[in-house]
Design a protein around this motif. Sequence first.
Motif, PDB file in Angstrom:
ATOM      1  N   ALA A 204      38.580  37.922  30.179  1.00 55.59           N
ATOM      2  CA  ALA A 204      37.418  37.513  30.973  1.00 55.59           C
ATOM      3  C   ALA A 204      36.284  37.027  30.081  1.00 55.59           C
ATOM      4  N   GLY A 205      35.731  35.854  30.448  1.00 52.77           N
ATOM      5  CA  GLY A 205      34.641  35.284  29.664  1.00 52.77           C
ATOM      6  C   GLY A 205      33.264  35.651  30.169  1.00 52.77           C
ATOM      7  N   ASP A 206      33.182  36.156  31.401  1.00 54.70           N
ATOM      8  CA  ASP A 206      31.913  36.607  31.960  1.00 54.70           C
ATOM      9  C   ASP A 206      32.188  37.694  32.977  1.00 54.70           C
ATOM     10  N   ILE A 207      31.130  38.282  33.498  1.00 53.33           N
ATOM     11  CA  ILE A 207      31.277  39.437  34.371  1.00 53.33           C
ATOM     12  C   ILE A 207      31.914  39.052  35.703  1.00 53.33           C
ATOM     13  N   VAL A 208      31.692  37.823  36.180  1.00 52.57           N
ATOM     14  CA  VAL A 208      32.299  37.398  37.446  1.00 52.57           C
ATOM     15  C   VAL A 208      33.811  37.343  37.315  1.00 52.57           C
ATOM     16  N   GLN A 209      34.299  36.805  36.211  1.00 58.96           N
ATOM     17  CA  GLN A 209      35.741  36.770  35.985  1.00 58.96           C
ATOM     18  C   GLN A 209      36.320  38.177  35.873  1.00 58.96           C
ATOM     19  N   LEU A 210      35.609  39.065  35.209  1.00 60.77           N
ATOM     20  CA  LEU A 210      36.094  40.427  35.051  1.00 60.77           C
ATOM     21  C   LEU A 210      36.155  41.144  36.396  1.00 60.77           C
ATOM     22  N   VAL A 211      35.104  41.029  37.196  1.00 52.68           N
ATOM     23  CA  VAL A 211      35.071  41.690  38.500  1.00 52.68           C
ATOM     24  C   VAL A 211      36.183  41.158  39.400  1.00 52.68           C
ATOM     25  N   THR A 212      36.397  39.847  39.383  1.00 49.97           N
ATOM     26  CA  THR A 212      37.472  39.250  40.190  1.00 49.97           C
ATOM     27  C   THR A 212      38.837  39.777  39.758  1.00 49.97           C
TER      28      THR A 212
ATOM     29  N   LEU B  92      58.663  45.534  46.291  1.00 48.95           N
ATOM     30  CA  LEU B  92      57.201  45.621  46.303  1.00 48.95           C
ATOM     31  C   LEU B  92      56.681  46.270  45.028  1.00 48.95           C
ATOM     32  N   PHE B  93      57.402  47.273  44.535  1.00 47.76           N
ATOM     33  CA  PHE B  93      56.997  47.947  43.302  1.00 47.76           C
ATOM     34  C   PHE B  93      56.999  46.980  42.122  1.00 47.76           C
ATOM     35  N   LEU B  94      58.093  46.256  41.946  1.00 45.50           N
ATOM     36  CA  LEU B  94      58.184  45.324  40.817  1.00 45.50           C
ATOM     37  C   LEU B  94      57.170  44.190  40.950  1.00 45.50           C
ATOM     38  N   THR B  95      56.935  43.735  42.195  1.00 44.71           N
ATOM     39  CA  THR B  95      55.914  42.706  42.415  1.00 44.71           C
ATOM     40  C   THR B  95      54.534  43.236  42.035  1.00 44.71           C
ATOM     41  N   GLY B  96      54.253  44.491  42.432  1.00 46.61           N
ATOM     42  CA  GLY B  96      52.965  45.094  42.091  1.00 46.61           C
ATOM     43  C   GLY B  96      52.778  45.250  40.594  1.00 46.61           C
ATOM     44  N   VAL B  97      53.832  45.665  39.898  1.00 47.07           N
ATOM     45  CA  VAL B  97      53.738  45.822  38.442  1.00 47.07           C
ATOM     46  C   VAL B  97      53.514  44.474  37.763  1.00 47.07           C
ATOM     47  N   ALA B  98      54.213  43.425  38.240  1.00 48.88           N
ATOM     48  CA  ALA B  98      54.037  42.094  37.661  1.00 48.88           C
ATOM     49  C   ALA B  98      52.603  41.599  37.863  1.00 48.88           C
ATOM     50  N   LEU B  99      52.057  41.816  39.066  1.00 47.33           N
ATOM     51  CA  LEU B  99      50.670  41.424  39.332  1.00 47.33           C
ATOM     52  C   LEU B  99      49.710  42.250  38.484  1.00 47.33           C
ATOM     53  N   PHE B 100      50.030  43.522  38.280  1.00 45.30           N
ATOM     54  CA  PHE B 100      49.190  44.375  37.440  1.00 45.30           C
ATOM     55  C   PHE B 100      49.166  43.853  36.007  1.00 45.30           C
ATOM     56  N   LEU B 101      50.308  43.393  35.528  1.00 42.22           N
ATOM     57  CA  LEU B 101      50.390  42.825  34.179  1.00 42.22           C
ATOM     58  C   LEU B 101      49.499  41.593  34.070  1.00 42.22           C
ATOM     59  N   VAL B 102      49.612  40.698  35.040  1.00 43.74           N
ATOM     60  CA  VAL B 102      48.844  39.450  34.997  1.00 43.74           C
ATOM     61  C   VAL B 102      47.347  39.734  35.080  1.00 43.74           C
ATOM     62  N   THR B 103      46.946  40.611  36.000  1.00 45.71           N
ATOM     63  CA  THR B 103      45.513  40.895  36.171  1.00 45.71           C
ATOM     64  C   THR B 103      44.947  41.676  34.991  1.00 45.71           C
ATOM     65  N   SER B 104      45.778  42.465  34.315  1.00 51.38           N
ATOM     66  CA  SER B 104      45.322  43.124  33.087  1.00 51.38           C
ATOM     67  C   SER B 104      45.032  42.087  32.010  1.00 51.38           C
ATOM     68  N   ALA B 105      45.900  41.069  31.929  1.00 50.32           N
ATOM     69  CA  ALA B 105      45.693  40.003  30.943  1.00 50.32           C
ATOM     70  C   ALA B 105      44.428  39.208  31.254  1.00 50.32           C
TER      71      ALA B 105
ATOM     72  N   TRP C 178      39.099  42.930  19.269  1.00 49.76           N
ATOM     73  CA  TRP C 178      39.015  42.733  20.723  1.00 49.76           C
ATOM     74  C   TRP C 178      38.047  43.693  21.396  1.00 49.76           C
ATOM     75  N   GLY C 179      37.658  44.765  20.749  1.00 56.92           N
ATOM     76  CA  GLY C 179      36.710  45.706  21.339  1.00 56.92           C
ATOM     77  C   GLY C 179      37.201  46.276  22.663  1.00 56.92           C
ATOM     78  N   TRP C 180      36.329  46.221  23.684  1.00 55.79           N
ATOM     79  CA  TRP C 180      36.658  46.794  24.996  1.00 55.79           C
ATOM     80  C   TRP C 180      37.843  46.092  25.662  1.00 55.79           C
ATOM     81  N   ARG C 181      38.152  44.881  25.237  1.00 61.90           N
ATOM     82  CA  ARG C 181      39.245  44.139  25.886  1.00 61.90           C
ATOM     83  C   ARG C 181      40.599  44.822  25.691  1.00 61.90           C
ATOM     84  N   THR C 182      40.709  45.657  24.673  1.00 67.51           N
ATOM     85  CA  THR C 182      41.989  46.339  24.443  1.00 67.51           C
ATOM     86  C   THR C 182      42.298  47.351  25.542  1.00 67.51           C
ATOM     87  N   ILE C 183      41.283  47.826  26.308  1.00 65.50           N
ATOM     88  CA  ILE C 183      41.566  48.791  27.371  1.00 65.50           C
ATOM     89  C   ILE C 183      42.400  48.145  28.478  1.00 65.50           C
TER      90      ILE C 183
END
Length: 450
Positions: free
Chosen positions: A76-84, A58-71, A146-151
Amino acid sequence: MLDMIDGSIVNTALPAIGRDLPATPVGLQWTVSAYMLGFASTLIVAGHLGDRYGRKMLFLTGVALFLVTSATSAAAGDIVQLVTSRALQGVAAASLLPQVLGSLRVMFDDNERGKAFALYGAIAGIATAAGVLLGGVLTDWNLFGWGWRTIFAVNIPLALVVLVLGAWLIPSSRENATGPVNLGGNLILAGSLVAIVLPLVEGRANGWPLWGWACLSAGVLALVGSACYESRRGVEHPLLPVALFAKPAFTAGLLIQLFFYAGMSGFFLVFTIWLQSGQGYSPTRAGLLMVAFSAGSMFGAPAVDPLVAKIGRGTLILGAVIMAAGLFWVRFQIGDADTSHAGAWPLVPGLLLAGIGLIFLVIPLVNTVLSVVPAQFAGGASGILSTAQQFGGAVGVAVIGNVFFGRTQHHGLTDAMVHAATWAIGAYVVCAVLCLALPRKAVGNQPNSI
Protein backbone atom coordinates in the motif's frame (compact mmCIF):
# COMPACT_ATOMS: atom_id res chain seq x y z
CA MET A 1 -4.03 -18.75 12.65
CA LEU A 2 -4.08 -16.53 9.56
CA ASP A 3 -7.34 -14.93 10.62
CA MET A 4 -6.60 -14.62 14.34
CA ILE A 5 -3.09 -13.25 13.82
CA ASP A 6 -4.25 -10.55 11.42
CA GLY A 7 -6.99 -9.49 13.78
CA SER A 8 -4.34 -8.37 16.28
CA ILE A 9 -1.02 -8.02 14.44
CA VAL A 10 -1.77 -4.54 13.14
CA ASN A 11 -2.26 -2.92 16.57
CA THR A 12 1.40 -2.74 17.61
CA ALA A 13 2.38 -1.53 14.13
CA LEU A 14 -0.12 1.37 14.03
CA PRO A 15 2.25 4.15 15.16
CA ALA A 16 4.79 3.07 12.50
CA ILE A 17 2.06 2.97 9.85
CA GLY A 18 0.89 6.42 10.88
CA ARG A 19 4.38 7.87 10.51
CA ASP A 20 5.26 6.15 7.24
CA LEU A 21 2.19 6.63 5.03
CA PRO A 22 1.39 9.16 6.75
CA ALA A 23 -2.03 8.62 8.33
CA THR A 24 -4.38 10.67 10.49
CA PRO A 25 -5.96 9.19 13.63
CA VAL A 26 -9.09 8.52 11.55
CA GLY A 27 -6.99 6.59 9.04
CA LEU A 28 -5.49 4.47 11.81
CA GLN A 29 -8.95 3.70 13.16
CA TRP A 30 -10.08 2.59 9.70
CA THR A 31 -7.03 0.32 9.38
CA VAL A 32 -8.45 -1.74 12.25
CA SER A 33 -12.18 -1.22 11.66
CA ALA A 34 -12.09 -2.03 7.92
CA TYR A 35 -10.88 -5.58 8.61
CA MET A 36 -13.61 -6.12 11.22
CA LEU A 37 -16.34 -4.69 8.99
CA GLY A 38 -15.27 -6.81 6.02
CA PHE A 39 -15.32 -9.84 8.29
CA ALA A 40 -18.68 -9.06 9.89
CA SER A 41 -20.35 -8.30 6.56
CA THR A 42 -19.33 -11.60 4.96
CA LEU A 43 -19.34 -14.18 7.74
CA ILE A 44 -22.98 -15.34 7.65
CA VAL A 45 -23.34 -15.64 3.88
CA ALA A 46 -19.91 -17.33 3.62
CA GLY A 47 -21.16 -20.08 5.91
CA HIS A 48 -24.23 -20.60 3.71
CA LEU A 49 -22.12 -20.62 0.52
CA GLY A 50 -19.75 -23.21 1.96
CA ASP A 51 -22.63 -25.46 3.02
CA ARG A 52 -24.13 -25.25 -0.44
CA TYR A 53 -21.20 -25.22 -2.87
CA GLY A 54 -18.55 -27.03 -0.87
CA ARG A 55 -16.52 -25.99 2.14
CA LYS A 56 -13.17 -26.97 0.64
CA MET A 57 -13.70 -24.79 -2.43
CA LEU A 58 -14.75 -21.78 -0.33
CA PHE A 59 -11.85 -22.35 2.05
CA LEU A 60 -9.22 -22.44 -0.70
CA THR A 61 -10.82 -19.42 -2.40
CA GLY A 62 -10.71 -17.53 0.91
CA VAL A 63 -7.06 -18.42 1.48
CA ALA A 64 -6.13 -17.32 -2.06
CA LEU A 65 -7.92 -13.99 -1.55
CA PHE A 66 -6.20 -13.63 1.83
CA LEU A 67 -2.84 -14.10 0.11
CA VAL A 68 -3.60 -11.45 -2.52
CA THR A 69 -4.97 -8.91 -0.02
CA SER A 70 -1.97 -9.45 2.27
CA ALA A 71 0.29 -8.61 -0.67
CA THR A 72 -1.69 -5.48 -1.55
CA SER A 73 -1.70 -4.41 2.11
CA ALA A 74 2.08 -4.81 2.26
CA ALA A 75 2.48 -2.76 -0.95
CA ALA A 76 0.00 0.00 0.00
CA GLY A 77 1.27 3.43 -1.01
CA ASP A 78 -1.19 5.43 1.10
CA ILE A 79 -3.72 4.93 3.84
CA VAL A 80 -6.68 4.64 1.43
CA GLN A 81 -5.05 1.70 -0.33
CA LEU A 82 -4.23 0.07 2.99
CA VAL A 83 -7.76 0.47 4.37
CA THR A 84 -9.26 -0.93 1.15
CA SER A 85 -6.94 -3.93 1.25
CA ARG A 86 -7.72 -4.50 4.93
CA ALA A 87 -11.47 -4.53 4.22
CA LEU A 88 -10.99 -7.14 1.49
CA GLN A 89 -8.68 -9.09 3.79
CA GLY A 90 -11.53 -9.23 6.32
CA VAL A 91 -13.82 -10.59 3.58
CA ALA A 92 -11.22 -13.26 2.83
CA ALA A 93 -10.88 -14.24 6.49
CA ALA A 94 -14.66 -14.50 6.86
CA SER A 95 -14.82 -16.67 3.74
CA LEU A 96 -12.43 -19.27 5.11
CA LEU A 97 -13.25 -19.36 8.84
CA PRO A 98 -16.78 -20.92 8.70
CA GLN A 99 -15.42 -23.61 6.40
CA VAL A 100 -12.80 -24.57 9.01
CA LEU A 101 -15.38 -25.15 11.74
CA GLY A 102 -17.90 -26.70 9.35
CA SER A 103 -15.27 -29.15 8.08
CA LEU A 104 -14.23 -30.07 11.62
CA ARG A 105 -17.83 -31.01 12.38
CA VAL A 106 -18.03 -33.50 9.51
CA MET A 107 -14.43 -34.81 9.66
CA PHE A 108 -14.66 -36.06 13.25
CA ASP A 109 -17.17 -38.15 15.17
CA ASP A 110 -18.67 -37.18 18.52
CA ASN A 111 -15.77 -38.62 20.53
CA GLU A 112 -13.09 -36.83 18.49
CA ARG A 113 -14.90 -33.57 17.81
CA GLY A 114 -14.41 -32.18 21.30
CA LYS A 115 -10.63 -32.66 21.03
CA ALA A 116 -10.60 -31.03 17.59
CA PHE A 117 -12.47 -27.95 18.80
CA ALA A 118 -10.28 -27.77 21.92
CA LEU A 119 -7.21 -27.71 19.67
CA TYR A 120 -8.88 -25.07 17.51
CA GLY A 121 -9.51 -22.93 20.60
CA ALA A 122 -5.91 -23.32 21.76
CA ILE A 123 -4.60 -22.32 18.33
CA ALA A 124 -6.92 -19.29 18.30
CA GLY A 125 -5.62 -18.14 21.69
CA ILE A 126 -1.97 -18.66 20.73
CA ALA A 127 -2.50 -16.88 17.41
CA THR A 128 -4.10 -13.84 19.02
CA ALA A 129 -1.17 -13.49 21.41
CA ALA A 130 1.31 -14.18 18.62
CA GLY A 131 -0.25 -11.46 16.47
CA VAL A 132 0.30 -8.78 19.11
CA LEU A 133 3.93 -9.84 19.60
CA LEU A 134 4.69 -10.42 15.90
CA GLY A 135 3.36 -6.99 15.02
CA GLY A 136 5.97 -5.44 17.27
CA VAL A 137 8.87 -7.76 16.49
CA LEU A 138 8.46 -7.65 12.70
CA THR A 139 8.13 -3.86 12.72
CA ASP A 140 11.29 -3.48 14.82
CA TRP A 141 13.32 -6.00 12.81
CA ASN A 142 12.65 -4.04 9.62
CA LEU A 143 13.44 -7.03 7.38
CA PHE A 144 14.57 -5.99 3.89
CA GLY A 145 13.86 -2.41 4.96
CA TRP A 146 10.12 -3.11 4.78
CA GLY A 147 9.30 -2.05 8.35
CA TRP A 148 5.61 -2.50 9.21
CA ARG A 149 4.92 -3.97 5.76
CA THR A 150 6.40 -7.28 6.89
CA ILE A 151 3.37 -7.86 9.18
CA PHE A 152 1.34 -8.42 6.00
CA ALA A 153 4.08 -9.89 3.80
CA VAL A 154 4.61 -12.73 6.30
CA ASN A 155 1.14 -14.04 5.37
CA ILE A 156 2.18 -14.74 1.77
CA PRO A 157 4.40 -17.82 2.35
CA LEU A 158 2.05 -19.05 5.09
CA ALA A 159 -0.98 -18.81 2.78
CA LEU A 160 0.91 -20.62 0.01
CA VAL A 161 1.64 -23.51 2.36
CA VAL A 162 -2.02 -23.62 3.49
CA LEU A 163 -3.20 -23.65 -0.13
CA VAL A 164 -1.00 -26.64 -1.02
CA LEU A 165 -1.78 -28.61 2.14
CA GLY A 166 -5.46 -27.70 1.99
CA ALA A 167 -5.85 -28.87 -1.61
CA TRP A 168 -4.08 -32.12 -0.72
CA LEU A 169 -5.44 -33.02 2.72
CA ILE A 170 -8.84 -31.42 3.37
CA PRO A 171 -11.82 -33.59 2.36
CA SER A 172 -14.69 -32.07 0.39
CA SER A 173 -17.99 -31.60 2.24
CA ARG A 174 -21.28 -29.78 1.79
CA GLU A 175 -24.88 -29.83 2.99
CA ASN A 176 -27.96 -30.74 0.96
CA ALA A 177 -29.19 -27.14 1.00
CA THR A 178 -32.04 -25.94 -1.21
CA GLY A 179 -33.41 -22.56 -2.20
CA PRO A 180 -31.52 -19.38 -3.13
CA VAL A 181 -28.71 -17.94 -1.04
CA ASN A 182 -29.76 -14.62 0.49
CA LEU A 183 -27.16 -12.43 -1.26
CA GLY A 184 -29.46 -9.40 -1.33
CA GLY A 185 -29.96 -9.57 2.42
CA ASN A 186 -26.21 -9.83 2.93
CA LEU A 187 -25.61 -6.70 0.84
CA ILE A 188 -28.13 -4.83 3.01
CA LEU A 189 -26.41 -6.15 6.13
CA ALA A 190 -22.99 -5.04 4.88
CA GLY A 191 -24.27 -1.60 3.89
CA SER A 192 -26.02 -1.17 7.24
CA LEU A 193 -22.92 -2.02 9.27
CA VAL A 194 -20.78 0.38 7.25
CA ALA A 195 -23.44 3.11 7.54
CA ILE A 196 -23.37 2.78 11.32
CA VAL A 197 -19.59 2.74 11.76
CA LEU A 198 -18.77 5.41 9.14
CA PRO A 199 -20.13 8.42 11.09
CA LEU A 200 -18.72 7.06 14.36
CA VAL A 201 -15.20 7.08 12.89
CA GLU A 202 -15.48 10.21 10.74
CA GLY A 203 -17.81 12.28 12.92
CA ARG A 204 -15.33 13.89 15.32
CA ALA A 205 -12.92 14.98 12.58
CA ASN A 206 -15.80 16.57 10.65
CA GLY A 207 -17.53 18.28 13.57
CA TRP A 208 -20.35 15.71 13.82
CA PRO A 209 -22.20 16.87 10.67
CA LEU A 210 -25.87 16.23 9.89
CA TRP A 211 -25.03 13.65 7.21
CA GLY A 212 -23.37 11.53 9.89
CA TRP A 213 -26.49 11.35 12.03
CA ALA A 214 -28.59 10.62 8.94
CA CYS A 215 -26.21 7.84 7.92
CA LEU A 216 -26.27 6.33 11.41
CA SER A 217 -30.07 6.39 11.52
CA ALA A 218 -30.33 4.89 8.04
CA GLY A 219 -28.02 2.03 9.01
CA VAL A 220 -30.08 1.12 12.07
CA LEU A 221 -33.39 1.40 10.18
CA ALA A 222 -32.04 -0.75 7.34
CA LEU A 223 -31.11 -3.52 9.79
CA VAL A 224 -34.54 -3.46 11.41
CA GLY A 225 -36.34 -3.20 8.07
CA SER A 226 -34.36 -6.07 6.58
CA ALA A 227 -35.19 -8.36 9.51
CA CYS A 228 -38.90 -7.50 9.31
CA TYR A 229 -38.96 -8.00 5.53
CA GLU A 230 -37.30 -11.42 5.80
CA SER A 231 -39.80 -12.45 8.45
CA ARG A 232 -42.90 -11.36 6.50
CA ARG A 233 -41.74 -12.82 3.18
CA GLY A 234 -40.68 -16.12 4.76
CA VAL A 235 -37.11 -16.00 3.41
CA GLU A 236 -35.66 -19.52 3.61
CA HIS A 237 -32.25 -18.49 4.96
CA PRO A 238 -32.87 -15.20 6.86
CA LEU A 239 -29.75 -13.42 8.01
CA LEU A 240 -31.57 -11.90 11.00
CA PRO A 241 -34.37 -14.28 12.13
CA VAL A 242 -36.92 -12.19 14.06
CA ALA A 243 -37.87 -15.20 16.19
CA LEU A 244 -34.43 -15.12 17.79
CA PHE A 245 -34.76 -11.53 18.95
CA ALA A 246 -38.07 -12.34 20.64
CA LYS A 247 -36.00 -14.27 23.22
CA PRO A 248 -34.63 -11.82 25.84
CA ALA A 249 -31.69 -14.11 26.64
CA PHE A 250 -30.54 -14.14 23.01
CA THR A 251 -30.85 -10.36 22.66
CA ALA A 252 -28.96 -9.87 25.93
CA GLY A 253 -26.26 -12.29 24.77
CA LEU A 254 -25.94 -10.43 21.48
CA LEU A 255 -25.48 -7.13 23.32
CA ILE A 256 -22.94 -8.70 25.67
CA GLN A 257 -20.96 -9.92 22.66
CA LEU A 258 -21.09 -6.44 21.13
CA PHE A 259 -20.10 -4.51 24.29
CA PHE A 260 -17.44 -7.05 25.22
CA TYR A 261 -15.54 -6.79 21.94
CA ALA A 262 -16.17 -3.04 21.67
CA GLY A 263 -14.42 -2.51 25.01
CA MET A 264 -11.55 -4.86 24.23
CA SER A 265 -10.81 -3.71 20.66
CA GLY A 266 -11.15 -0.03 21.50
CA PHE A 267 -9.00 -0.26 24.61
CA PHE A 268 -6.11 -2.15 23.01
CA LEU A 269 -6.09 0.15 19.98
CA VAL A 270 -5.46 3.26 22.10
CA PHE A 271 -3.32 1.42 24.67
CA THR A 272 -0.73 0.41 22.07
CA ILE A 273 -0.65 3.95 20.66
CA TRP A 274 -0.23 5.40 24.16
CA LEU A 275 2.58 2.98 24.99
CA GLN A 276 4.58 3.82 21.86
CA SER A 277 3.72 7.45 21.10
CA GLY A 278 3.26 8.59 24.70
CA GLN A 279 5.68 6.42 26.68
CA GLY A 280 8.40 5.68 24.14
CA TYR A 281 7.97 1.91 24.09
CA SER A 282 9.36 0.12 21.07
CA PRO A 283 6.85 -1.98 19.10
CA THR A 284 8.48 -5.16 20.44
CA ARG A 285 8.30 -4.02 24.05
CA ALA A 286 4.68 -2.99 23.64
CA GLY A 287 3.86 -6.39 22.15
CA LEU A 288 5.64 -8.22 24.98
CA LEU A 289 3.72 -6.26 27.59
CA MET A 290 0.36 -7.16 26.08
CA VAL A 291 1.24 -10.85 26.12
CA ALA A 292 0.40 -10.56 29.85
CA PHE A 293 -3.25 -10.27 28.80
CA SER A 294 -3.08 -13.53 26.85
CA ALA A 295 -1.21 -15.18 29.73
CA GLY A 296 -4.10 -14.31 32.04
CA SER A 297 -6.49 -16.08 29.69
CA MET A 298 -4.29 -19.19 29.67
CA PHE A 299 -4.08 -19.22 33.47
CA GLY A 300 -7.83 -18.80 33.87
CA ALA A 301 -8.98 -21.32 31.25
CA PRO A 302 -8.77 -24.49 33.43
CA ALA A 303 -11.11 -22.95 36.02
CA VAL A 304 -13.91 -22.08 33.59
CA ASP A 305 -15.70 -25.43 33.29
CA PRO A 306 -15.79 -26.14 37.06
CA LEU A 307 -17.10 -22.62 37.71
CA VAL A 308 -19.80 -22.91 35.04
CA ALA A 309 -20.93 -26.24 36.51
CA LYS A 310 -21.10 -24.68 39.97
CA ILE A 311 -22.45 -21.14 39.49
CA GLY A 312 -23.70 -21.05 35.87
CA ARG A 313 -24.19 -17.52 34.57
CA GLY A 314 -22.39 -16.24 37.66
CA THR A 315 -19.19 -17.19 35.83
CA LEU A 316 -19.98 -14.68 33.09
CA ILE A 317 -20.84 -11.97 35.61
CA LEU A 318 -17.61 -12.71 37.46
CA GLY A 319 -15.69 -12.51 34.19
CA ALA A 320 -17.14 -9.11 33.29
CA VAL A 321 -16.41 -7.76 36.79
CA ILE A 322 -12.84 -9.12 36.79
CA MET A 323 -12.17 -7.65 33.36
CA ALA A 324 -13.50 -4.26 34.48
CA ALA A 325 -11.33 -4.49 37.61
CA GLY A 326 -8.25 -5.38 35.56
CA LEU A 327 -8.70 -2.42 33.24
CA PHE A 328 -9.40 -0.18 36.26
CA TRP A 329 -6.02 -1.27 37.68
CA VAL A 330 -4.34 -0.36 34.38
CA ARG A 331 -6.19 2.98 34.32
CA PHE A 332 -5.11 3.75 37.89
CA GLN A 333 -1.47 2.96 37.12
CA ILE A 334 -1.56 5.11 33.98
CA GLY A 335 -3.07 8.06 35.83
CA ASP A 336 -0.66 7.64 38.75
CA ALA A 337 2.46 7.31 36.57
CA ASP A 338 4.95 10.02 35.83
CA THR A 339 3.78 11.76 32.66
CA SER A 340 7.08 11.06 30.91
CA HIS A 341 7.34 7.33 31.64
CA ALA A 342 5.27 4.42 32.90
CA GLY A 343 7.03 1.20 33.88
CA ALA A 344 5.73 -2.03 32.43
CA TRP A 345 5.54 -4.09 35.63
CA PRO A 346 2.90 -1.98 37.42
CA LEU A 347 0.62 -2.56 34.40
CA VAL A 348 1.08 -6.34 34.27
CA PRO A 349 -1.26 -7.32 37.19
CA GLY A 350 -4.14 -5.43 35.60
CA LEU A 351 -3.56 -7.02 32.21
CA LEU A 352 -3.37 -10.48 33.79
CA LEU A 353 -6.66 -9.85 35.60
CA ALA A 354 -8.30 -8.61 32.42
CA GLY A 355 -7.15 -11.75 30.60
CA ILE A 356 -8.69 -13.97 33.29
CA GLY A 357 -11.93 -11.99 33.05
CA LEU A 358 -11.96 -12.39 29.29
CA ILE A 359 -11.75 -16.20 29.43
CA PHE A 360 -14.43 -16.43 32.16
CA LEU A 361 -16.80 -14.46 29.95
CA VAL A 362 -16.01 -15.52 26.41
CA ILE A 363 -15.84 -19.32 26.82
CA PRO A 364 -19.29 -19.93 28.36
CA LEU A 365 -21.09 -17.05 26.60
CA VAL A 366 -21.91 -18.72 23.28
CA ASN A 367 -23.12 -22.01 24.76
CA THR A 368 -25.15 -20.16 27.40
CA VAL A 369 -26.87 -18.02 24.78
CA LEU A 370 -27.40 -20.85 22.30
CA SER A 371 -28.99 -22.99 25.00
CA VAL A 372 -32.18 -20.90 24.65
CA VAL A 373 -32.19 -21.09 20.82
CA PRO A 374 -34.29 -23.73 18.99
CA ALA A 375 -32.16 -26.26 17.11
CA GLN A 376 -33.32 -25.05 13.67
CA PHE A 377 -31.96 -21.56 14.42
CA ALA A 378 -28.68 -22.65 16.03
CA GLY A 379 -26.52 -22.11 12.94
CA GLY A 380 -28.01 -18.70 12.19
CA ALA A 381 -27.71 -17.65 15.83
CA SER A 382 -24.04 -18.65 15.87
CA GLY A 383 -23.38 -16.54 12.79
CA ILE A 384 -25.18 -13.53 14.27
CA LEU A 385 -23.18 -13.77 17.50
CA SER A 386 -19.91 -13.92 15.56
CA THR A 387 -20.99 -10.99 13.40
CA ALA A 388 -21.77 -9.02 16.57
CA GLN A 389 -18.26 -9.81 17.79
CA GLN A 390 -16.59 -8.23 14.76
CA PHE A 391 -19.08 -5.37 14.48
CA GLY A 392 -18.68 -4.61 18.19
CA GLY A 393 -14.92 -4.44 17.70
CA ALA A 394 -15.34 -1.93 14.87
CA VAL A 395 -17.73 0.19 16.94
CA GLY A 396 -15.37 0.10 19.92
CA VAL A 397 -12.42 1.22 17.80
CA ALA A 398 -14.55 4.11 16.52
CA VAL A 399 -16.04 5.25 19.83
CA ILE A 400 -13.10 4.73 22.19
CA GLY A 401 -10.71 5.89 19.48
CA ASN A 402 -12.65 9.14 19.18
CA VAL A 403 -12.59 9.65 22.96
CA PHE A 404 -8.81 9.15 22.93
CA PHE A 405 -7.87 11.21 19.87
CA GLY A 406 -10.36 13.93 20.81
CA ARG A 407 -8.43 14.69 24.03
CA THR A 408 -4.84 14.21 22.89
CA GLN A 409 -4.45 17.64 21.29
CA HIS A 410 -5.47 19.71 24.33
CA HIS A 411 -4.91 17.36 27.28
CA GLY A 412 -2.05 15.05 26.27
CA LEU A 413 -1.82 11.33 25.64
CA THR A 414 -1.91 10.19 29.25
CA ASP A 415 -5.06 12.12 30.12
CA ALA A 416 -6.65 10.85 26.90
CA MET A 417 -5.72 7.26 27.79
CA VAL A 418 -7.29 7.58 31.24
CA HIS A 419 -10.57 8.82 29.75
CA ALA A 420 -10.58 6.17 27.01
CA ALA A 421 -10.00 3.41 29.58
CA THR A 422 -13.02 4.64 31.53
CA TRP A 423 -15.23 3.97 28.51
CA ALA A 424 -13.83 0.45 28.15
CA ILE A 425 -14.43 -0.24 31.84
CA GLY A 426 -18.00 0.99 31.42
CA ALA A 427 -18.54 -1.51 28.60
CA TYR A 428 -17.77 -4.39 30.98
CA VAL A 429 -19.99 -3.00 33.71
CA VAL A 430 -22.80 -3.05 31.13
CA CYS A 431 -21.88 -6.66 30.26
CA ALA A 432 -22.15 -7.67 33.92
CA VAL A 433 -25.66 -6.18 34.16
CA LEU A 434 -26.80 -7.77 30.88
CA CYS A 435 -25.63 -11.18 32.11
CA LEU A 436 -28.52 -11.12 34.58
CA ALA A 437 -30.86 -11.71 31.62
CA LEU A 438 -29.14 -14.97 30.68
CA PRO A 439 -30.39 -18.38 31.91
CA ARG A 440 -28.91 -19.41 35.24
CA LYS A 441 -27.71 -22.68 33.75
CA ALA A 442 -27.15 -23.51 30.08
CA VAL A 443 -29.32 -26.38 28.89
CA GLY A 444 -28.85 -28.65 25.89
CA ASN A 445 -25.83 -29.37 23.77
CA GLN A 446 -25.42 -26.63 21.22
CA PRO A 447 -22.95 -26.45 18.33
CA ASN A 448 -19.92 -24.23 18.49
CA SER A 449 -20.17 -20.73 17.14
CA ILE A 450 -18.79 -19.80 13.75
